[in-house]
Design an enzyme around this catalytic site. Structure first.
Site, short mmCIF file in Angstrom:
data_model
loop_
_atom_site.label_atom_id
_atom_site.label_comp_id
_atom_site.label_asym_id
_atom_site.label_seq_id
_atom_site.Cartn_x
_atom_site.Cartn_y
_atom_site.Cartn_z
N THR A 209 0.85 -1.18 0.00
CA THR A 209 0.00 0.00 0.00
C THR A 209 0.89 1.23 0.00
O THR A 209 1.87 1.28 0.74
CB THR A 209 -0.83 0.03 1.31
N ARG A 237 -13.84 -8.10 -0.40
CA ARG A 237 -13.02 -7.77 0.77
C ARG A 237 -12.51 -6.34 0.66
O ARG A 237 -12.05 -5.88 -0.37
CB ARG A 237 -11.82 -8.72 0.83
N ASP A 240 -7.99 -1.93 5.35
CA ASP A 240 -7.98 -0.77 6.23
C ASP A 240 -7.81 0.55 5.48
O ASP A 240 -8.20 1.61 5.98
CB ASP A 240 -6.81 -0.89 7.24
N1 ASP Z 1 -3.27 -2.61 4.20
C1 ASP Z 1 -3.60 -3.17 2.91
C2 ASP Z 1 -4.85 -3.97 3.03
O1 ASP Z 1 -5.01 -4.72 3.97
C3 ASP Z 1 -2.56 -4.04 2.32
C4 ASP Z 1 -1.14 -3.64 2.45
O2 ASP Z 1 -0.79 -2.61 2.97
O3 ASP Z 1 -0.33 -4.42 1.96
O4 ASP Z 1 -5.65 -3.90 2.12
#
Ligand code: ASP
Length: 348
Positions: A209, A237, A240
């Protein structure tokens, strides 16, 4: 042709080891002769270097933090493979779905979740913030709103790399919605297809992210966050990143925080908001991030081995910090002194 970012190719790595890094005794500087506040932008992972550069084209000339954090992460949405933007890995049904959020210095915020076929979810999130009475739009409604706002509907075809990863994943399709893989010891090699997302077979964490937080020369804070989420996730899905208070939070009197890693576990503790509250109590950005990472460890116990969670934070003094559950998280910091990559301190 989109450029492929490779996290292993570090352009500029400042490794500060387990001690972490926080500017102490920060001295405000004059920027373009108009302000006494020195801007700063901090972004997750090494992709944050390129994102910071774009953000600095705004901040360095006296522009607003809000514009900087949008412009910055747009670069990653264009260029990143696997985990951000339309080149990301798809869900288990073969569709790329995007989550993004943005927040300014006046508690204005906007987000989109489960958005498909739109290139820049961060800009749609900003439109949600500015053009609607709402904070969050999802799925078809978010896409419809984006089209009404003049965004183009992209083909929906997977990138070549995503096609390959998906074909590979389909061979076993062993994704489990609750990530609960048994690990006999810390060096066990796990198949990426089983983790979705977590530790890759080469031991790296499969999280990318892009989250960005900034303070401009007016002293105002803003933040942004954008992702294609967990690779091969269940359809529908949402992680966060689009959840204000979890993936991102900004309180202009205190600081700004963004998260990356296992979204479900960041949501569980209202992660970014919780870090801001620690800074409000007087903790430094690094200490504040550490306390919330420890909280997640406390909740997850043994299962914390299977996930990675990371936070970056800045406070009103322009101090920055970061903390992660496990080794391997880095983040980029741009100040008037330059754009550098830092290794976050971690719990184990
Ligand atoms: N936080 C992100 C999510 O759960 C994924 C990530 O940061 O890799 O969608």
């Amino acid at each position: 042709m989109n450029k492929i970012m490779d996290r292993r190719k570090f352009i500029h790595l400042t490794s500060l080891g387990a001690a972490g890094f926080t500017i102490k005794g920060f001295i405000p500087q004059t920027v373009h002769g108009t302000s006494s506040i020195s801007p700063i932008v901090v972004a997750t992972w090494d992709a944050g270097l390129a994102a910071n550069k774009a953000a600095w084209s705004v901040l360095g000339s006296g522009g607003k933090a809000l514009d900087a954090v949008e412009k910055g992460v747009m670069v990653t949405e264009d260029e990143m493979n696997c985990c951000v933007g339309l080149n990301g890995n798809p869900d288990r049904d073969g569709f790329v779905t995007l989550d993004a959020s943005i927040m300014d210095h006046e508690f204005n915020c906007g987000s989109v979740a489960f958005l498909e076929r739109i290139k820049h979810p961060i800009s749609v999130a900003r439109k949600v913030m500015e053009k609607t009475p709402h904070v969050m739009l999802v799925g078809q409604g978010a896409q419809q709103f984006a089209l009404e706002q003049g965004f183009k509907l992209e083909s929906g075809e997977l990138s070549e790399d995503a096609k390959k990863s998906y074909q590979n994943w389909l061979k076993k399709s062993t994704y489990q919605p609750v990530i609960n893989i048994e690990r006999k010891n810390a060096t066990t090699q796990l198949e990426p297809s089983k983790m979705a997302p977590s530790r890759l077979s080469n031991g790296e964490w499969n999280h990318d992210t892009i989250g960005m937080i900034a303070m401009d020369s007016m002293g105002n804070l803003s933040g942004s966050c954008t992702t294609s989420g967990a690779g091969f996730k269940m359809r529908g899905r949402v992680g966060d990143s689009p959840v204000i208070g979890a993936g991102l939070y900004v309180d202009n009197e205190v600081g700004a925080v963004v998260a990356t890693g296992q979204g479900e576990d960041v949501i569980r503790v209202a992660g970014s908001s919780a870090v801001v509250e620690q800074m409000r109590q007087g903790k430094s950005p690094t200490e504040a991030c550490k306390i919330i990472v420890e909280r997640i460890l406390h909740i997850k116990k043994e299962k914390a081995k299977e996930i990675q969670v990371c936070f970056i934070a800045i406070n009103k003094k322009g101090e920055f910090g970061a903390y992660s559950l496990h080794k391997g998280f880095n983040y980029a910091v741009h100040t008037p002194q330059g754009n550098t990559l830092h290794e976050a301190t971690f719990l184990d």
